[in-house]
Design a protein around this motif. Structure first.
Motif, mmCIF file in Angstrom:
data_model
loop_
_atom_site.group_PDB
_atom_site.id
_atom_site.type_symbol
_atom_site.label_atom_id
_atom_site.label_comp_id
_atom_site.label_asym_id
_atom_site.label_seq_id
_atom_site.Cartn_x
_atom_site.Cartn_y
_atom_site.Cartn_z
ATOM 1 N N GLY A 173 -6.263 -2.119 -6.935
ATOM 2 C CA GLY A 173 -6.580 -2.481 -5.563
ATOM 3 C C GLY A 173 -7.955 -3.086 -5.495
ATOM 4 N N THR A 174 -8.178 -3.838 -4.443
ATOM 5 C CA THR A 174 -9.461 -4.507 -4.296
ATOM 6 C C THR A 174 -10.180 -4.027 -3.058
ATOM 7 O OG1 THR A 174 -8.331 -6.188 -3.041
ATOM 8 C CG2 THR A 174 -8.672 -6.625 -5.373
ATOM 9 N N GLY A 175 -9.452 -3.330 -2.176
ATOM 10 C CA GLY A 175 -10.055 -2.933 -0.909
ATOM 11 C C GLY A 175 -10.118 -4.100 0.054
ATOM 12 N N ARG A 210 -12.609 1.413 -0.677
ATOM 13 C CA ARG A 210 -11.479 2.130 -1.252
ATOM 14 C C ARG A 210 -11.807 3.608 -1.228
ATOM 15 N NH1 ARG A 210 -8.993 0.683 -6.333
ATOM 16 N NH2 ARG A 210 -7.099 1.020 -5.145
ATOM 17 N N ASN A 260 0.834 -1.205 0.000
ATOM 18 C CA ASN A 260 0.000 0.000 0.000
ATOM 19 C C ASN A 260 0.866 1.251 0.000
ATOM 20 O OD1 ASN A 260 -2.419 -1.245 -0.090
ATOM 21 N ND2 ASN A 260 -2.904 -1.048 2.070
ATOM 22 N N LEU A 280 -6.342 -4.314 3.597
ATOM 23 C CA LEU A 280 -6.312 -3.893 4.996
ATOM 24 C C LEU A 280 -7.336 -4.630 5.844
ATOM 25 C CD1 LEU A 280 -5.636 -0.061 4.843
ATOM 26 C CD2 LEU A 280 -4.092 -1.884 5.519
ATOM 27 N N ASP A 312 4.988 6.319 5.092
ATOM 28 C CA ASP A 312 5.195 6.800 3.728
ATOM 29 C C ASP A 312 4.919 8.282 3.626
ATOM 30 O OD1 ASP A 312 2.401 7.372 2.990
ATOM 31 O OD2 ASP A 312 2.113 5.216 3.106
ATOM 32 N N LYS A 348 2.053 1.743 -3.360
ATOM 33 C CA LYS A 348 0.967 2.103 -4.278
ATOM 34 C C LYS A 348 0.525 3.550 -4.099
ATOM 35 C CE LYS A 348 -2.332 -0.985 -3.572
ATOM 36 N NZ LYS A 348 -3.436 -1.924 -3.694
ATOM 37 N N TYR A 349 0.424 3.969 -2.828
ATOM 38 C CA TYR A 349 -0.170 5.276 -2.570
ATOM 39 C C TYR A 349 0.862 6.385 -2.332
ATOM 40 C CZ TYR A 349 -4.313 2.422 -2.411
ATOM 41 O OH TYR A 349 -5.310 1.554 -2.756
#
Ligand code: ADP
Length: 608
Positions: free
Chosen positions: A424-426, A413, A363, A429, A394, A366-367
């Motif tokens: 992403g699939t949500g 998401r 994550n 986490l 991050d 990704k973010y």
């Protein structure tokens, strides 16, 4: 004067009772307590009116019925305040989720009431006339009044103690009661016969009808909540399907595209490169499917934590390598600080531990567009427990405060308009949080929107005290290809590509294979006397499933070939189901080479 008030109070309460009891309503603490308060007020006013009528009829104060009715008025006033106090305390306890104390509260009031009643009923009551008013005297009156004052003080204390959780709406009856009593006292200074306490109680009950959560509204509310939940679940499902479709199509696109390129490509190095890309995309696809499986397992409470001995340094090392690969050419700095005194061996579920950290690191990558990602691993040792404190920081897009709670919800998401390009699939986490909880750990997130996030996980692991053996220090050698020459395996699958993949994989072990595309053909071969060392059986086949074929095989006399379920049906509990059906073992598709090797070496009696 009091009599007319009591009669009008009685009329009001009767109408209210009719209305209240004639409707079906949700049974909760408020509606139950209110029901008893209503009954109490009704009976209280009934006795009050009775005393007034008897007095009007000129009955003597010493008349037994008059005395009884007067005492009953006192009893029901005391009971009224008790029910009211119980109500006030009960709603406070409910708000604090301490319903368990409700029983003891009820018994306290009950015992107090049972203790007081005999005194009120047995002790003598007298009446005197003052300025044309009848004033009751004696112990029953003193006891009742003192109890009522004490209960009233108790209510004020409860209201004060729970002031933060009792809403003003709920306090209204108490404030009204206090106000009306004060007003009544003031009124009595000018009009002595204005003793209106019973009417006041009735008035409070009438007002309370509007302050208890309107039962009808509540019923509608509950229906609305159920409808909203169903709608949300349905939306989540639709959204999930469209998400999944997008998620699955992305790696599929790579697989499909590169496969076409390979067909046209002549250069073996390019072919190998493209095959590697296909493998990476397949791995990605598998991760997505595994995420779905994990969620389904979690929801079915079937996800188990498997504790084994492991070397934490190795795990973090792999994590670092993996993250570096994920970062690729993104302009991100990756900082790693791992505690120097990390124990050599720990006992725990390192696979899940890794999954947790991978999710957080992925994550972060990704973010975060630019800046840095920092992995910190600190430890706190106590006795033989080592608390791993893993934090992933991050400098990415960050999360809005109001969204912090949502991120751990599956399929949730955020900022989709903004993040549309981020895969992403949500699920990540949601799975991470569940895993941390299953490992009795904690996860916290601290984030500033636009600046970055910091996820911290703390998990306790047992310390294993042992010395590294030389054997273990040695680098693991790549496993030798297992040679199973001379063995024959029957593969049953209705899908030709799957047959081809399985046959090709077995060929690399020098195994001779025969492929059939239905349960019928499999049965025919066995009945014809063909011999195999093992059968790999798909389950979901048209007309006759793998399980049905397996059952029919068992009916054949002398049949003792190991049958392994080889299926893509990998949702929670499937492995156990196949073993329960009698299959010797289970391999899920896509076939993991290690898993295949384990099964082959187990059932084909070969040594590595
Ligand atoms: P996804 O597959 O969408 O990444 P996750 O469950 O891992 O699903 O995360 C849920 C949502 O939380 C993400 O869609 C994203 O909006 C937000 N999120 C998670 N990690 C971060 C992070 N490090 N920085 C910013 N937002 C994040």
């Amino acid at each position: 004067m009091g009599m007319y008030f009591s009669i009008s109070g009685l009329i009001f309460i009767t109408i209210l009772s009719f209305d209240y009891f004639s409707r079906k309503r949700v049974s909760n603490i408020e509606t139950i307590v209110y029901k008893y308060l209503l009954i109490d007020t009704f009976v209280l006013l009934l006795f009050d009116v009775l005393t007034a009528v008897l007095y009007k009829l000129g009955i003597d104060f010493n008349n037994l019925l008059y005395m009884f009715a007067s005492k009953m008025v006192l009893v029901f006033i005391v009971l009224w305040l008790m029910i009211f106090s119980f109500y006030l305390k009960a709603i406070s306890l409910f708000k604090k989720n301490q319903q368990s104390s409700l029983k003891s509260l009820f018994y306290t009031f009950f015992i107090l009431f049972v203790f007081l009643i005999p005194f009120i009923i047995i002790l003598p009551i007298t009446f005197t006339k003052q300025d044309g008013n009848i004033v009751p005297n004696g112990w029953p009156v003193q006891i009742s009044y003192i109890t009522c004052i004490l209960l009233f003080i108790y209510d004020i204390i409860v209201a004060f103690k729970y002031r933060k959780i009792i809403t003003f709406q709920k306090l209204k009856p108490l404030l009204l009661l206090a106000l009306l009593i004060v007003l009544d006292f003031l009124l009595q200074m000018f009009i002595p016969e204005a003793f209106l306490i019973n009417f006041i109680l009735a008035l409070v009950v009438i007002i309370m009808y509007h302050t208890i959560e309107n039962p009808d509204v509540k019923m509608i509310e509950q229906l609305n909540i159920a409808r909203d939940q169903a709608e949300r679940a349905n939306n989540a499902k639709t959204e999930f399907l469209s998400n999944m479709s997008h998620e699955i199509r992305t790696p599929l696109n790579a697989i499909d595209g590169f496969s076409q390129l390979i067909l046209e490509e002549k250069n073996i190095d390019t072919i190998k490169d493209e095959a590697r890309d296909i493998m990476a995309a397949s791995q990605n696809l598998l991760e997505i499917v595994n995420g779905i499986l994990d969620i389904s397992k979690i929801e079915a409470n079937k996800l188990e934590i498997v504790n084994v001995e492991y070397e934490p340094a190795k795990v973090f090392d792999e994590l670092v390598k993996l993250t570096k690969a994920r970062i690729g050419d993104k302009p991100l700095e990756f900082n790693v600080n791992i505690a120097k005194d990390l124990p050599e061996y720990l006992n725990g579920d390192y696979v899940r531990l890794k999954q947790i950290a991978v999710n957080l690191l992925t994550n972060a990558v990704k973010y975060t567009k630019k800046g840095s990602i920092t992995l910190n691993v600190d430890i706190v040792k106590k006795d033989n427990i080592c608390r791993l404190i893993i934090s992933v920081k991050d400098t990415g897009i960050g999360i809005k405060k109001e969204n912090l709670d949502k991120i751990f919800t599956k399929f949730e998401r955020l900022d989709l308009e903004k993040n549309i390009t981020i895969e992403g699939t949500g699920l990540g986490l949601a799975i991470t949080k569940k895993l941390v909880e299953l490992m009795h750990g904690k996860i916290v997130v601290d984030s500033t929107y636009g600046k970055g996030s910091n996820f911290t996980v703390a998990i306790d692991q047992k310390i294993v005290n042992k010395v590294k053996t030389i054997k273990e220090v040695k680098e693991e050698k790549p496993t030798k290809q297992v040679n199973l020459k001379g063995k024959k395996v029957l593969i049953v699958d209705d899908n030709l590509i799957n047959l081809k993949v399985a046959a090709r994989l077995l060929l690399s072990y020098k195994i001779e294979t025969e492929e059939v595309s239905s349960g019928f053909d499999c049965l025919k071969n066995i009945k014809d006397g063909k011999k195999y060392d093992m059968i790999l059986m798909d389950d979901m086949m048209p007309k006759m499933s793998g399980v049905e074929t397996f059952k029919k095989l068992q009916e054949i006399e002398g049949f003792d070939t190991p049958v392994i379920a080889l299926t893509a049906n990998a949702i929670a509990g499937m492995k156990e189901n196949y073993l329960k059906e009698g299959f010797n073992d289970y391999i899920s598709k896509p076939i993991d080479k290690k898993e295949l090797e384990r099964v082959l070496t187990t059932y084909l009696n070969a040594k590595k």
